[in-house]
Design a protein around this motif. Sequence first.
Motif, PDB file in Angstrom:
ATOM      1  N   ASN A   1      54.626 -35.782 -32.204  1.00  0.00           N
ATOM      2  CA  ASN A   1      55.265 -37.119 -32.346  1.00  0.00           C
ATOM      3  C   ASN A   1      54.838 -37.653 -31.261  1.00  0.00           C
ATOM      4  O   ASN A   1      54.671 -37.375 -29.986  1.00  0.00           O
ATOM      5  CB  ASN A   1      57.021 -36.647 -31.997  1.00  0.00           C
ATOM      6  CG  ASN A   1      57.519 -35.970 -33.279  1.00  0.00           C
ATOM      7  OD1 ASN A   1      57.344 -36.204 -34.270  1.00  0.00           O
ATOM      8  ND2 ASN A   1      58.177 -34.899 -32.762  1.00  0.00           N
ATOM      9  N   LEU A   2      54.622 -39.066 -31.526  1.00  0.00           N
ATOM     10  CA  LEU A   2      53.916 -40.201 -30.504  1.00  0.00           C
ATOM     11  C   LEU A   2      55.026 -41.203 -30.109  1.00  0.00           C
ATOM     12  O   LEU A   2      55.273 -42.055 -31.177  1.00  0.00           O
ATOM     13  CB  LEU A   2      52.668 -40.465 -30.946  1.00  0.00           C
ATOM     14  CG  LEU A   2      51.660 -41.656 -30.050  1.00  0.00           C
ATOM     15  CD1 LEU A   2      51.374 -40.762 -28.588  1.00  0.00           C
ATOM     16  CD2 LEU A   2      50.699 -42.263 -30.735  1.00  0.00           C
ATOM     17  N   MET A   3      55.275 -41.532 -28.962  1.00  0.00           N
ATOM     18  CA  MET A   3      55.954 -42.682 -28.560  1.00  0.00           C
ATOM     19  C   MET A   3      55.034 -43.523 -27.496  1.00  0.00           C
ATOM     20  O   MET A   3      54.729 -43.033 -26.168  1.00  0.00           O
ATOM     21  CB  MET A   3      57.147 -42.215 -28.122  1.00  0.00           C
ATOM     22  CG  MET A   3      58.159 -43.414 -27.559  1.00  0.00           C
ATOM     23  SD  MET A   3      59.827 -42.694 -27.150  1.00  0.00           S
ATOM     24  CE  MET A   3      60.522 -44.362 -26.734  1.00  0.00           C
ATOM     25  N   VAL A   4      55.213 -44.808 -27.920  1.00  0.00           N
ATOM     26  CA  VAL A   4      54.345 -45.712 -26.820  1.00  0.00           C
ATOM     27  C   VAL A   4      55.373 -46.743 -26.405  1.00  0.00           C
ATOM     28  O   VAL A   4      55.922 -47.406 -27.280  1.00  0.00           O
ATOM     29  CB  VAL A   4      53.157 -46.425 -27.588  1.00  0.00           C
ATOM     30  CG1 VAL A   4      52.568 -47.269 -26.295  1.00  0.00           C
ATOM     31  CG2 VAL A   4      52.222 -45.236 -27.874  1.00  0.00           C
ATOM     32  N   THR A   5      55.583 -46.889 -25.167  1.00  0.00           N
ATOM     33  CA  THR A   5      56.661 -48.066 -24.801  1.00  0.00           C
ATOM     34  C   THR A   5      55.531 -48.969 -23.941  1.00  0.00           C
ATOM     35  O   THR A   5      54.540 -48.674 -23.183  1.00  0.00           O
ATOM     36  CB  THR A   5      57.559 -47.221 -23.489  1.00  0.00           C
ATOM     37  OG1 THR A   5      56.682 -46.624 -22.459  1.00  0.00           O
ATOM     38  CG2 THR A   5      58.359 -46.376 -24.317  1.00  0.00           C
ATOM     39  N   ARG A   6      56.255 -50.458 -24.244  1.00  0.00           N
ATOM     40  CA  ARG A   6      55.412 -51.383 -23.591  1.00  0.00           C
ATOM     41  C   ARG A   6      55.566 -51.568 -22.054  1.00  0.00           C
ATOM     42  O   ARG A   6      56.617 -51.494 -21.332  1.00  0.00           O
ATOM     43  CB  ARG A   6      55.441 -52.740 -24.255  1.00  0.00           C
ATOM     44  CG  ARG A   6      55.288 -52.612 -25.753  1.00  0.00           C
ATOM     45  CD  ARG A   6      54.027 -52.130 -26.385  1.00  0.00           C
ATOM     46  NE  ARG A   6      53.801 -51.761 -27.826  1.00  0.00           N
ATOM     47  CZ  ARG A   6      52.886 -51.272 -28.339  1.00  0.00           C
ATOM     48  NH1 ARG A   6      51.757 -50.998 -27.423  1.00  0.00           N
ATOM     49  NH2 ARG A   6      52.665 -51.077 -29.638  1.00  0.00           N
ATOM     50  N   LYS A   7      54.403 -52.121 -21.372  1.00  0.00           N
ATOM     51  CA  LYS A   7      54.782 -52.478 -20.018  1.00  0.00           C
ATOM     52  C   LYS A   7      55.457 -53.562 -19.596  1.00  0.00           C
ATOM     53  O   LYS A   7      56.210 -53.181 -18.683  1.00  0.00           O
ATOM     54  CB  LYS A   7      53.146 -52.810 -19.439  1.00  0.00           C
ATOM     55  CG  LYS A   7      53.070 -53.199 -17.868  1.00  0.00           C
ATOM     56  CD  LYS A   7      51.569 -53.552 -17.696  1.00  0.00           C
ATOM     57  CE  LYS A   7      51.491 -53.987 -16.124  1.00  0.00           C
ATOM     58  NZ  LYS A   7      50.363 -54.358 -15.897  1.00  0.00           N
ATOM     59  N   ASN A   8      55.537 -54.704 -20.374  1.00  0.00           N
ATOM     60  CA  ASN A   8      56.363 -55.695 -19.944  1.00  0.00           C
ATOM     61  C   ASN A   8      57.802 -55.841 -20.475  1.00  0.00           C
ATOM     62  O   ASN A   8      58.620 -56.567 -20.325  1.00  0.00           O
ATOM     63  CB  ASN A   8      55.658 -56.949 -20.350  1.00  0.00           C
ATOM     64  CG  ASN A   8      54.188 -57.129 -19.711  1.00  0.00           C
ATOM     65  OD1 ASN A   8      54.401 -56.743 -18.611  1.00  0.00           O
ATOM     66  ND2 ASN A   8      53.401 -57.509 -20.380  1.00  0.00           N
ATOM     67  N   SER A   9      58.155 -54.819 -21.780  1.00  0.00           N
ATOM     68  CA  SER A   9      59.304 -54.946 -22.440  1.00  0.00           C
ATOM     69  C   SER A   9      59.729 -53.401 -22.538  1.00  0.00           C
ATOM     70  O   SER A   9      59.131 -52.713 -23.344  1.00  0.00           O
ATOM     71  CB  SER A   9      59.317 -55.660 -23.692  1.00  0.00           C
ATOM     72  OG  SER A   9      60.563 -55.483 -24.133  1.00  0.00           O
ATOM     73  N   LEU A  10      60.881 -52.826 -22.058  1.00  0.00           N
ATOM     74  CA  LEU A  10      61.577 -51.605 -22.408  1.00  0.00           C
ATOM     75  C   LEU A  10      61.931 -51.483 -23.708  1.00  0.00           C
ATOM     76  O   LEU A  10      62.032 -50.440 -24.282  1.00  0.00           O
ATOM     77  CB  LEU A  10      62.469 -51.349 -21.353  1.00  0.00           C
ATOM     78  CG  LEU A  10      62.188 -50.965 -19.826  1.00  0.00           C
ATOM     79  CD1 LEU A  10      63.468 -50.759 -18.974  1.00  0.00           C
ATOM     80  CD2 LEU A  10      61.169 -49.916 -19.735  1.00  0.00           C
ATOM     81  N   GLU A  11      62.292 -52.718 -24.416  1.00  0.00           N
ATOM     82  CA  GLU A  11      62.878 -52.614 -25.712  1.00  0.00           C
ATOM     83  C   GLU A  11      61.783 -52.804 -26.565  1.00  0.00           C
ATOM     84  O   GLU A  11      62.082 -52.439 -27.868  1.00  0.00           O
ATOM     85  CB  GLU A  11      63.774 -53.909 -25.831  1.00  0.00           C
ATOM     86  CG  GLU A  11      64.969 -53.949 -24.750  1.00  0.00           C
ATOM     87  CD  GLU A  11      65.849 -55.281 -25.269  1.00  0.00           C
ATOM     88  OE1 GLU A  11      65.333 -56.016 -25.926  1.00  0.00           O
ATOM     89  OE2 GLU A  11      66.977 -55.371 -24.505  1.00  0.00           O
ATOM     90  N   ASP A  12      60.519 -52.907 -26.407  1.00  0.00           N
ATOM     91  CA  ASP A  12      59.541 -52.821 -27.314  1.00  0.00           C
ATOM     92  C   ASP A  12      58.936 -51.629 -27.155  1.00  0.00           C
ATOM     93  O   ASP A  12      57.958 -51.094 -26.220  1.00  0.00           O
ATOM     94  CB  ASP A  12      58.392 -53.968 -26.789  1.00  0.00           C
ATOM     95  CG  ASP A  12      57.220 -54.200 -27.806  1.00  0.00           C
ATOM     96  OD1 ASP A  12      57.535 -53.484 -28.911  1.00  0.00           O
ATOM     97  OD2 ASP A  12      56.407 -55.246 -27.561  1.00  0.00           O
ATOM     98  N   TRP A  13      58.866 -50.826 -28.159  1.00  0.00           N
ATOM     99  CA  TRP A  13      58.386 -49.357 -28.322  1.00  0.00           C
ATOM    100  C   TRP A  13      57.778 -49.092 -29.492  1.00  0.00           C
ATOM    101  O   TRP A  13      58.351 -49.710 -30.860  1.00  0.00           O
ATOM    102  CB  TRP A  13      59.064 -48.476 -27.785  1.00  0.00           C
ATOM    103  CG  TRP A  13      60.630 -48.546 -28.304  1.00  0.00           C
ATOM    104  CD1 TRP A  13      61.600 -49.185 -27.725  1.00  0.00           C
ATOM    105  CD2 TRP A  13      61.143 -47.766 -29.332  1.00  0.00           C
ATOM    106  NE1 TRP A  13      62.680 -49.120 -28.637  1.00  0.00           N
ATOM    107  CE2 TRP A  13      62.465 -48.017 -29.800  1.00  0.00           C
ATOM    108  CE3 TRP A  13      60.571 -46.715 -30.329  1.00  0.00           C
ATOM    109  CZ2 TRP A  13      63.263 -47.720 -30.727  1.00  0.00           C
ATOM    110  CZ3 TRP A  13      61.359 -46.149 -30.985  1.00  0.00           C
ATOM    111  CH2 TRP A  13      62.826 -46.763 -31.434  1.00  0.00           C
TER     112      TRP A  13
END
Length: 429
Positions: free
Chosen positions: A227-239
């Motif tokens: 399972n792979l999860m990527v979170t964006r640097k500038n937005s915690l809601e963008d994943w």
Amino acid sequence: MASVPLEYELLQRGKAEYSLARYYVSRQYLLSFCAAFVFFFMIFFVNQILLLAKQIPMNKIAPDSLFTLVLLAIPQFLLYTFPFATLTGASMVIGEFTSTNEILALRSVGYSLRRIYAPIICISIVLSCTTFLVADMLLPYSAVQYRKLYTHLMSSLPTLEVKSNSSNSIGDVIISNGHVEGQTINDLVIMQKQSNGDDQLLGAAKGTLALVDPLNFIYMLDLENPNLMVTRKNSLEDWSVAKGKHARLFLDFSSQVPSMGTNAPSNLSTVDLLAKIRKNSKALQEDVQDWRKDLRQASDELAFGLSDAATGRKQLVSDYQHFKSLGKKRPEDFYLQYFRAELQKKFALSAACFFLVFIAFPLSFVKFRHGRLLGFAISMLVAVSYWYLLFFAQLQVFSHMVNPLFWIWMPNALMFVLAMVLLKIRRMT
């Protein structure tokens, strides 16, 4: 029996006295140099051991192998030990001679400062040649042997030691795991920050770890049901989330290998550097010729557009922008600059043994107590300044693509000019 002329007898006596004075100055300088050499050597030596302690599990390596590894790393810091020890030795001995009035005594019996300085300068030239031999012969050989031994040790040890219910942090990778059976790892979680600043979280119920490239320390990790999860640097809601039945991940830990073990330009001999400079220079000349050809073509197109009344304004602007942008893209070779800088650095660091001793000579005109101690303190200040100047110069080599000779030799030139100015000022006062 014919008598010896008085002038000849006085001349021979003068030569004997000068030889004795030269021997005395040389002896005192060499003693101070040896003391300073041991001081700097131990600082770099301990620092090298601490660096190794961060890279490898020292408690799992045989003492003789560890000693050999440290021994092979010595030539790398001898390039700095010799110049700094030369400077410190000269400052200590000149400071001692001044505080005990020995320079005044020598000058009162007819010895000029040039004669007093001559033994120090001659020995410094010999030390410069010794430093160059270390940089050009001993360092390349020791770097190759270091790499071989380090690779052998790391291939026989678990570079990535995974224990049950533990976590490991290597570089920017954090690995957390559950129960471990041989090469099989259960409940595996891998966290890593990507180059763009995003955070990547990879989890799997089971994985198999294997070392596929012991030379460059690259591991292969086969994961089941990842399972792979990527979170964006500038937005915690963008994943984003991704799942799969199987995944193969390669973990590259080559950056954890000390630079001494690599084939970096700093570890190459003069002959090898010159060969690489010729090769890269030829390739760069070909790129420059192609660039000039494209630039002439763009210039001709722009000139034709200006002379042709049928050419529209939009096309002229486009041709001009193309010509302008092409003119700013002159081909450059980073590695060619790197090779040239390292070649100059070999000569400049060696010559530093000669140039830095001149900083000590203005101490001859100043009377103070504890001259040896004050000379040591002044040499420390000069050594740190030279270190930062050299570091600054190496940064400028890649910021401004001009001949590295100017930047690499700049610290030596500045120190020598400063010494000459101080000597001139002291003589005038």
